[in-house]
Motif scaffolding. Structure first.
Motif, PDB file in Angstrom:
ATOM      1  N   GLU A 127       6.591 -16.401  -2.373  1.00 49.12           N
ATOM      2  CA  GLU A 127       7.576 -15.973  -1.377  1.00 49.12           C
ATOM      3  C   GLU A 127       7.145 -16.441   0.012  1.00 49.12           C
ATOM      4  O   GLU A 127       7.979 -16.838   0.833  1.00 49.12           O
ATOM      5  CB  GLU A 127       7.749 -14.459  -1.411  1.00 49.12           C
ATOM      6  CG  GLU A 127       8.401 -13.956  -2.685  1.00 49.12           C
ATOM      7  CD  GLU A 127       8.611 -12.453  -2.689  1.00 49.12           C
ATOM      8  OE1 GLU A 127       8.560 -11.830  -1.596  1.00 49.12           O
ATOM      9  OE2 GLU A 127       8.833 -11.889  -3.770  1.00 49.12           O
ATOM     10  N   ALA A 168       8.058 -20.029   0.347  1.00 52.22           N
ATOM     11  CA  ALA A 168       9.504 -20.233   0.481  1.00 52.22           C
ATOM     12  C   ALA A 168       9.978 -19.985   1.913  1.00 52.22           C
ATOM     13  O   ALA A 168      10.947 -20.599   2.368  1.00 52.22           O
ATOM     14  CB  ALA A 168      10.250 -19.322  -0.479  1.00 52.22           C
ATOM     15  N   GLY A 187      13.797 -15.800  -1.032  1.00 54.72           N
ATOM     16  CA  GLY A 187      13.702 -17.193  -1.457  1.00 54.72           C
ATOM     17  C   GLY A 187      14.224 -17.360  -2.869  1.00 54.72           C
ATOM     18  O   GLY A 187      14.720 -16.420  -3.492  1.00 54.72           O
ATOM     19  N   GLU A 188      14.103 -18.564  -3.373  1.00 54.03           N
ATOM     20  CA  GLU A 188      14.600 -18.900  -4.706  1.00 54.03           C
ATOM     21  C   GLU A 188      13.700 -18.287  -5.780  1.00 54.03           C
ATOM     22  O   GLU A 188      12.478 -18.271  -5.650  1.00 54.03           O
ATOM     23  CB  GLU A 188      14.638 -20.416  -4.866  1.00 54.03           C
ATOM     24  CG  GLU A 188      15.329 -20.909  -6.107  1.00 54.03           C
ATOM     25  CD  GLU A 188      15.402 -22.417  -6.158  1.00 54.03           C
ATOM     26  OE1 GLU A 188      16.516 -22.966  -6.175  1.00 54.03           O
ATOM     27  OE2 GLU A 188      14.329 -23.064  -6.175  1.00 54.03           O
ATOM     28  N   TYR A 189      14.317 -17.794  -6.852  1.00 52.95           N
ATOM     29  CA  TYR A 189      13.591 -17.171  -7.958  1.00 52.95           C
ATOM     30  C   TYR A 189      14.124 -17.699  -9.283  1.00 52.95           C
ATOM     31  O   TYR A 189      15.323 -17.938  -9.430  1.00 52.95           O
ATOM     32  CB  TYR A 189      13.812 -15.660  -7.972  1.00 52.95           C
ATOM     33  CG  TYR A 189      12.827 -14.822  -7.195  1.00 52.95           C
ATOM     34  CD1 TYR A 189      11.690 -14.312  -7.820  1.00 52.95           C
ATOM     35  CD2 TYR A 189      13.046 -14.511  -5.865  1.00 52.95           C
ATOM     36  CE1 TYR A 189      10.793 -13.508  -7.129  1.00 52.95           C
ATOM     37  CE2 TYR A 189      12.153 -13.716  -5.158  1.00 52.95           C
ATOM     38  CZ  TYR A 189      11.026 -13.215  -5.802  1.00 52.95           C
ATOM     39  OH  TYR A 189      10.150 -12.433  -5.115  1.00 52.95           O
ATOM     40  N   TYR A 230      16.922 -21.422 -11.826  1.00 55.72           N
ATOM     41  CA  TYR A 230      16.522 -20.822 -10.556  1.00 55.72           C
ATOM     42  C   TYR A 230      17.761 -20.433  -9.757  1.00 55.72           C
ATOM     43  O   TYR A 230      18.734 -21.191  -9.696  1.00 55.72           O
ATOM     44  CB  TYR A 230      15.678 -21.802  -9.744  1.00 55.72           C
ATOM     45  CG  TYR A 230      14.309 -22.047 -10.331  1.00 55.72           C
ATOM     46  CD1 TYR A 230      13.192 -21.363  -9.867  1.00 55.72           C
ATOM     47  CD2 TYR A 230      14.135 -22.960 -11.373  1.00 55.72           C
ATOM     48  CE1 TYR A 230      11.942 -21.577 -10.417  1.00 55.72           C
ATOM     49  CE2 TYR A 230      12.891 -23.180 -11.931  1.00 55.72           C
ATOM     50  CZ  TYR A 230      11.798 -22.480 -11.441  1.00 55.72           C
ATOM     51  OH  TYR A 230      10.552 -22.688 -11.990  1.00 55.72           O
ATOM     52  N   TYR A 231      17.693 -19.247  -9.146  1.00 54.10           N
ATOM     53  CA  TYR A 231      18.811 -18.738  -8.357  1.00 54.10           C
ATOM     54  C   TYR A 231      18.423 -18.598  -6.896  1.00 54.10           C
ATOM     55  O   TYR A 231      17.254 -18.351  -6.563  1.00 54.10           O
ATOM     56  CB  TYR A 231      19.262 -17.372  -8.890  1.00 54.10           C
ATOM     57  CG  TYR A 231      20.135 -17.475 -10.116  1.00 54.10           C
ATOM     58  CD1 TYR A 231      21.525 -17.464 -10.009  1.00 54.10           C
ATOM     59  CD2 TYR A 231      19.574 -17.597 -11.387  1.00 54.10           C
ATOM     60  CE1 TYR A 231      22.327 -17.570 -11.132  1.00 54.10           C
ATOM     61  CE2 TYR A 231      20.367 -17.701 -12.517  1.00 54.10           C
ATOM     62  CZ  TYR A 231      21.750 -17.688 -12.373  1.00 54.10           C
ATOM     63  OH  TYR A 231      22.550 -17.800 -13.488  1.00 54.10           O
ATOM     64  N   ARG A 232      19.416 -18.748  -6.038  1.00 55.70           N
ATOM     65  CA  ARG A 232      19.246 -18.545  -4.595  1.00 55.70           C
ATOM     66  C   ARG A 232      20.552 -18.001  -4.037  1.00 55.70           C
ATOM     67  O   ARG A 232      21.605 -18.107  -4.681  1.00 55.70           O
ATOM     68  CB  ARG A 232      18.893 -19.861  -3.898  1.00 55.70           C
ATOM     69  CG  ARG A 232      19.970 -20.927  -4.035  1.00 55.70           C
ATOM     70  CD  ARG A 232      19.544 -22.255  -3.414  1.00 55.70           C
ATOM     71  NE  ARG A 232      20.579 -23.275  -3.608  1.00 55.70           N
ATOM     72  CZ  ARG A 232      20.669 -24.040  -4.692  1.00 55.70           C
ATOM     73  NH1 ARG A 232      19.794 -23.892  -5.686  1.00 55.70           N
ATOM     74  NH2 ARG A 232      21.626 -24.948  -4.808  1.00 55.70           N
ATOM     75  N   LEU A 259      16.421 -12.162  -3.638  1.00 55.31           N
ATOM     76  CA  LEU A 259      16.796 -13.552  -3.376  1.00 55.31           C
ATOM     77  C   LEU A 259      16.842 -13.853  -1.878  1.00 55.31           C
ATOM     78  O   LEU A 259      16.805 -15.013  -1.480  1.00 55.31           O
ATOM     79  CB  LEU A 259      18.136 -13.868  -4.040  1.00 55.31           C
ATOM     80  CG  LEU A 259      18.092 -13.898  -5.573  1.00 55.31           C
ATOM     81  CD1 LEU A 259      19.492 -14.002  -6.150  1.00 55.31           C
ATOM     82  CD2 LEU A 259      17.225 -15.055  -6.060  1.00 55.31           C
ATOM     83  N   VAL A 267      25.721 -16.174  -5.262  1.00 48.65           N
ATOM     84  CA  VAL A 267      24.484 -16.882  -5.568  1.00 48.65           C
ATOM     85  C   VAL A 267      24.824 -18.230  -6.188  1.00 48.65           C
ATOM     86  O   VAL A 267      25.928 -18.441  -6.708  1.00 48.65           O
ATOM     87  CB  VAL A 267      23.563 -16.087  -6.520  1.00 48.65           C
ATOM     88  CG1 VAL A 267      23.199 -14.730  -5.925  1.00 48.65           C
ATOM     89  CG2 VAL A 267      24.201 -15.910  -7.893  1.00 48.65           C
TER      90      VAL A 267
END
Length: 225
Positions: free
Chosen positions: A147, A150, A39-41, A80-82, A36, A70
């Protein structure tokens, strides 16, 4: 505040800090934080990148989210997580640096699994900045394209390692090539440099990646470049 209240206060505060420590205390969760940092996934993408079952990834993400490490957003049926803040990036890098300083086992693992890394003559961030300023190198981001979009190092070209061999004709033969990926424990750049050298190019890997670059306060570019 009398003595008993002071003890209660300190205990309650340290319990809150312990929430962060407990959230960090699992190898899979550290791997997720490291990813993470790029970037955001989506949850699905994190499962693919880590090789873990989707349910396992979701469970670990919920623990990280409960500790406010997160954040999540929903787009349709996807989540989506960041990382929740830059301080989380700094926390992970500080933990990693402490482990490298204190645990000889980490060095043994690196030398066991990436024995030829020293032969790749890794370049530091400071050396790279000087070389870029003098236009002496071509910089490649060999991570997946999403990536790169991002966040990537300024002046870097996106050339994912999986596409490298098919696109060698795009690269100059008269300039040294520097490849970077997700950081010191990612081997995409090692693979890229090995392939480039085998094809007659001058190539080196960058010791670190976008996360380390950004936490030094250096600018990061976004988009397709």
């Amino acid at each position: 505040m009398h003595t008993e209240q002071k003890h209660v206060f300190k205990h309650l505060v340290y319990e809150q800090f312990a929430r962060v420590g407990k959230a960090l205390a699992h190898a899979h969760r550290l791997a997720l934080l490291d990813l993470l940092g790029q970037g955001e996934y989506s949850v699905d993408a994190l499962a693919r990148e880590t090789g873990l079952p989707l349910a396992t990834v979701s469970q670990h993400l919920q623990i990280l989210r409960a500790a406010r490490l997160v954040e999540a957003r929903r787009v349709g049926v996807s989540i989506y997580y960041r990382l929740s803040s830059e301080s989380v990036s700094q926390l992970w890098l500080a933990l990693r640096a402490c482990g490298e300083d204190q645990l000889i086992e980490i060095e043994h693992l690196v030398t066991t699994f990436v024995q030829d890394r020293a032969a790749l003559h890794p370049m530091t961030i400071d050396e790279l900045r000087e070389a870029l300023g003098e236009e002496r190198v071509t910089l490649l981001d060999v991570r997946p394209a999403d990536e790169y979009q991002a966040g990537h190092l300024p002046q870097a070209r996106s050339l994912p390692v999986a596409e490298l061999e098919a696109r060698l004709a795009e690269l100059p033969h008269d300039q040294e090539i520097v490849a970077y990926c997700r950081g010191p424990y990612c081997v995409f750049a090692d693979e890229a440099v090995a392939l480039l050298r085998a094809r007659g190019y001058q190539a080196r890997r960058l010791e670190e990646g976008v996360l380390e670059w950004r936490t030094r306060g250096l600018p990061v570019a976004t988009g397709k470049g």
